[in-house]
Structure formats: C-alpha cells, structure tokens
Write an enzyme that holds these catalytic residues in place. Structure first.
Site, PDB file in Angstrom:
ATOM      1  N   HIS A 170      38.485  33.254  10.449  1.00 29.42           N
ATOM      2  CA  HIS A 170      37.042  32.971  10.575  1.00 29.42           C
ATOM      3  C   HIS A 170      36.417  33.777  11.722  1.00 29.42           C
ATOM      4  O   HIS A 170      35.420  33.348  12.304  1.00 29.42           O
ATOM      5  CB  HIS A 170      36.769  31.480  10.820  1.00 29.42           C
ATOM      6  CG  HIS A 170      37.533  30.566   9.925  1.00 29.42           C
ATOM      7  ND1 HIS A 170      37.062  30.142   8.712  1.00 29.42           N
ATOM      8  CD2 HIS A 170      38.770  30.011  10.058  1.00 29.42           C
ATOM      9  CE1 HIS A 170      37.953  29.348   8.128  1.00 29.42           C
ATOM     10  NE2 HIS A 170      39.014  29.270   8.937  1.00 29.42           N
ATOM     11  N   SER A 213      23.117  58.945  20.104  1.00 30.12           N
ATOM     12  CA  SER A 213      21.787  58.531  19.652  1.00 30.12           C
ATOM     13  C   SER A 213      20.782  59.557  20.150  1.00 30.12           C
ATOM     14  O   SER A 213      20.965  60.150  21.213  1.00 30.12           O
ATOM     15  CB  SER A 213      21.474  57.154  20.229  1.00 30.12           C
ATOM     16  OG  SER A 213      20.078  56.973  20.325  1.00 30.12           O
ATOM     17  N   LYS A 273      24.622  55.790  24.247  1.00 34.72           N
ATOM     18  CA  LYS A 273      25.264  55.392  23.000  1.00 34.72           C
ATOM     19  C   LYS A 273      26.392  56.302  22.535  1.00 34.72           C
ATOM     20  O   LYS A 273      26.308  57.515  22.654  1.00 34.72           O
ATOM     21  CB  LYS A 273      24.211  55.388  21.880  1.00 34.72           C
ATOM     22  CG  LYS A 273      23.300  54.211  21.951  1.00 34.72           C
ATOM     23  CD  LYS A 273      23.985  52.991  21.378  1.00 34.72           C
ATOM     24  CE  LYS A 273      22.902  52.067  20.854  1.00 34.72           C
ATOM     25  NZ  LYS A 273      23.199  51.552  19.577  1.00 34.72           N
ATOM     26  N   GLU A 283      31.230  53.445   9.908  1.00 35.22           N
ATOM     27  CA  GLU A 283      30.087  52.866   9.183  1.00 35.22           C
ATOM     28  C   GLU A 283      29.857  53.567   7.850  1.00 35.22           C
ATOM     29  O   GLU A 283      29.530  52.934   6.840  1.00 35.22           O
ATOM     30  CB  GLU A 283      28.828  52.943  10.055  1.00 35.22           C
ATOM     31  CG  GLU A 283      28.871  51.957  11.219  1.00 35.22           C
ATOM     32  CD  GLU A 283      27.723  52.126  12.217  1.00 35.22           C
ATOM     33  OE1 GLU A 283      27.652  51.339  13.147  1.00 35.22           O
ATOM     34  OE2 GLU A 283      26.912  53.067  12.063  1.00 35.22           O
TER      35      GLU A 283
END
Ligand code: ARG
Length: 463
Positions: free
Chosen positions: A156, A277, A283, A290
């Site tokens: 979980h 970024s 970043k 992704e």
C-alpha cells in the site's frame, strides 16, 4: 501509380482511392522479408519443374540484385508502387524481363504478406529478447552488488518489512524472465510457414511447401490454407507480450520516479539520463522513466486496436488486415527503445544506501520481527501483535524507533523484552532470518543469485 492488377478494370483508380489503399509507405519495412520469401518461392518453383532452371536462376539473381541495390542506396523504395510486393515484382520484371513475370506463379499477395509479416515478427521477437537479455543481465549485476543494501519493502506504499535492494530488483528480474519465456513460447507457436496457401484455397501447382518451410527456417508449413492467410493471432500474442513488458517497465519506472523524488532520495539518476527545467534551475527530472511509463499507453493501444480490427472479420483475407502493420511497427520501435533506455538508466543510477537503510529503520519495518521475538518467548502471536502495536504507538509518541528505547522503557510495554531484543530486531537480523525460498535473507538470495547466474550464462536465445 503502379499496381499488379488492372486487366479486369475499365477505369483508372482515382488518386484518392489509390492513396487510401496503398501501403508502401509503411510496408516497405517488410522489404528484406519479401525478397527472402520470393527467393524461397522461386527456388521451389524451379525444383518442382514449375518454372525452368534458367528462369529460376534469373529470378533469384534478380532478386538478390534488388536486395543489394536497396541496401546500398542505389535503388530507392518509392511510393509510386502500391505496396512492397508490387515494388519488388515490378523491379524484377524491369531487370530480367519475362522470367520475372513467372515469380508469382502459385502465389497470392495474401500468402505473401502473411509470410512477410511472420518472418518480420519472428525476427523482432528475437530482437526484443536480445534487449531484454541485456536488461536482466544489468539487474543481476546490481543485485550481486546489493545483497546487504537494506531498504524498506512496501505494501500500500506504506513501509511494511525490511528487505534489500537485491531482493527488490530480483522481483523485476522474475518479471522480465517471464517476459522472455513468453516471447519464446510465442515464437515456437508461430513458427509455421503460410507460403503456398495461395489466396485461401492452396493452388493447383505441385508446390513443395515443406521445402519452402525448411528454407525459411520454419518448423513446417501451416496446415489450413484459409487459416494461413487469415491468422494474425501471433501478432496479437506478440503485442500482448510487448504490453506486459511495458506494464513491467512502467511499474519499475514509477518506483524509480518515487525513489528519485526529493522526499525519498533513495536513488540519484545520472546526469546523462535526466533532464533539466527551462525555468527552475534546481531541477533534475526523471524524464526517461516518465516517458517509459507514458509510452505504455500507445503499446496497449496497438494491442486493443488489432484485437478490434480482427474481431468481426469473416474468413479468409480481408483488407482490414493491412491495419495490422502501422501500430505494430510503432509498438515494436517503442518497446525496444524503452528497454534499451531503461537499461542504461538503471545501470548508471546511484543508490543512496544510507538513506535507504535509515528509511527502513524509521518505518517500524521491524515490528513483525518484534512480535516474532515475543512469540519466541512463549507469547501467543495474537497477543504479541497487540503488545507490539502498543509499543509502536508509544514510539510514535516519543518520536523514537523500537531500537532507540531503553530496556526499561521496553519492559513497561512487556516484561518479556530482554537485552537480546536489540539484536533480534536489527535490520540485519530482520533480513537475514528470512530464509524461505524467495526471501531476502543473505543465504536465500545468494541461492537465487546463483540460479540467475546460470540462467544468464545460457546467453541470448537466438543471437
Ligand atoms: N498490403 C496488403 C496487406 O498488408 C497486402 C495483401 C494484399 N492482398 C489483397 N488481396 N489485396 O494486407
């Protein structure tokens, strides 16, 4: 507009219809397979005396010339032909004259395309296996280096029990091992040659289908000519296998994204596999992971699309089946590149071992073991479970871990706790006492790793 038919027609096809129907834009990918199949067919026609020895030789030489010229760039596959089959045949006739017109004897584009697609998918199954092999090899290397790298295991997405990085990566090793087995079983099932099925009912020429099947390295010929030209099951099975591979890669990517987040900090992606970024200078984004996760959608789409295309088709060939190509080709390119990039990403990733161990320590992942400790002292498990529940609650109040409590603090919860509790619920003990087959304990995972080493030593299945 160059097409193989026209005798029966009194009007030219309109440009719009021609373009809508044509497939060369994408089936040019089957060029090598088309030539290979045609050479086998011509060889067999000659052996059977259906064409003369001289015609056979001319055809084969002509086809080999076309193959070489396309590979060298001397001959371009242009879109004035309807499909790759017309391109090859028209070029052959242009090269060798009338003998070229005999190549299509006893053959239809239906069994021709069925053969091309089978040869192509068989090859791509092998390619997919080869890149998966590199991935599992990389995973094994990381496992061997991280038998003692402790981390929390989750259920979980809540910390559950302590485990190791070797054990966690081992789970993915299993998934990709099954994926390779799936590919092997698909390859075995599909490895039958449809050439000689003709349009759907075989042919009146005395073809030797066993001979062409052997030449093209199939187990044998397919045994129902209607099924031979109508079957795309193997494409669907392959797309299914690709979808499952992507599902595995996507779950793995998701974990890496979480582990790479500022909050977790379990791993750091290498600069070469991350992106920045345009506005936020701090970043470093996990774009590759992704994208792998994101591209899973288009592979599932290819599977769903072909299943839907096939579901209402009466036997045998229907033009709808031309739709088996574009999405399948896209899915193959997508999956292979995802596997390669993913492999490079995990291979260069850094593991923050202290952060992982610290996280395992802080999340009460040793609570089960504390209960097991009490069971060892004669406390029934249900009571032990509730005692440790109270222990965890008191730790939370004190903002401490179980190992940070003094023995007198522990004894307040249960008099059964003794000095040996510290050793019993240390990360190392918690992991190393888990020795059932498949568990993370040192001895158990070492056995698994030696089994994997043997598996890897067998090499790639087809390369
Ligand atoms: N381009 C077609 C396909 O991909 C080739 C087979 C054509 N056969 C036919 N009867 N029109 O399916």
């Amino acid at each position: 507009m160059a097409q193989l038919w026209g005798g029966r027609f009194t009007k030219e096809t309109s440009k719009l219809v021609y373009d809508f129907n044509a497939s060369i834009r994408f089936d040019k990918r089957l060029f090598d397979q088309d030539i290979e199949g045609s050479i086998a067919h011509a060889d067999m026609l000659g052996k059977q005396g259906i064409i003369s020895e001289d015609e056979k030789n001319k055809i084969i030489k002509g086809l080999q010339g076309i193959l070489e010229d396309v590979h060298s760039g001397k001959l371009k596959i242009t879109e004035e032909y309807e499909d790759i089959h017309s391109f090859a045949e028209a070029n052959l006739i242009e090269r060798i004259g009338d003998a070229g017109k005999k190549l299509h004897t006893g053959r239809s584009r239906n069994d021709q395309v069925a053969l091309d697609m089978r040869l192509y998918i068989r090859h791509e199954i092998e390619e997919t296996d080869a890149v998966l092999y590199e991935l599992v090899k990389t995973l094994l290397k990381i496992m061997e280096e991280n038998i003692d790298t402790y981390m929390p295991g989750f259920t979980h997405l809540q910390k559950a029990q302590p485990t190791t990085l070797a054990h966690h990566f081992g789970a993915y090793f299993e998934m990709f091992r099954r994926d390779r087995e799936r590919l092997a079983s698909i390859r075995e099932r599909m490895n039958y040659c449809p050439l000689g099925a003709g349009a759907m009912a075989g042919t009146t020429y005395p073809l030797d289908r066993d001979y062409t099947a052997r030449m093209l390295k199939f187990t044998g010929p397919t045994i129902n000519s209607m099924d031979s030209v109508a079957d795309r099951d193997y494409v669907i099975e392959y797309l299914n296998a690709l979808s499952i591979i992507m599902m595995h890669l996507s779950r793995f990517s998701e974990e890496i994204i979480i582990w790479n987040s500022n909050e977790y900090g379990f791993v750091e992606l290498d600069d070469s596999y991350s992106t920045g970024s345009s506005i936020m200078p701090q970043k470093k984004n996990p774009d590759i992971a992704e994208l792998v996760r994101g591209k899973t959608g288009r592979v599932y789409a290819a599977l769903t699309s072909l299943l839907t295309t096939m579901k209402g088709l009466p036997l045998a060939y229907n033009k709808d089946m031309q739709e088996d190509k574009e999405l399948t080709f896209d899915a193959i390119d997508t999956v292979k590149s995802c596997i390669v990039l993913f492999t490079g990403m995990v291979d260069t990733m850094k593991f923050n071992k202290e952060v992982m161990a610290e996280s395992a320590m802080k999340g009460f992942t040793n609570a089960t073991d504390a209960a097991d400790y009490l069971v060892g002292k004669g406390v029934p498990f249900r009571d032990a479970h509730s005692i440790v529940g109270r222990l965890v609650l008191s730790c939370i109040e004190k903002e401490k871990g179980i190992l940070d409590l003094t023995i007198s603090e522990l004894k307040v919860i249960s008099p059964e706790f003794d000095e040996d509790i510290y050793e019993a619920v240390s990360l190392k003990t918690c992991v190393d006492r888990r020795l059932t087959t498949g568990a993370p304990g040192r001895e158990a995972i070492t056995k698994t790793i030696s089994f994997y080493k043997e598996y890897i030593s067998k090499g790639c299945n087809w390369k």
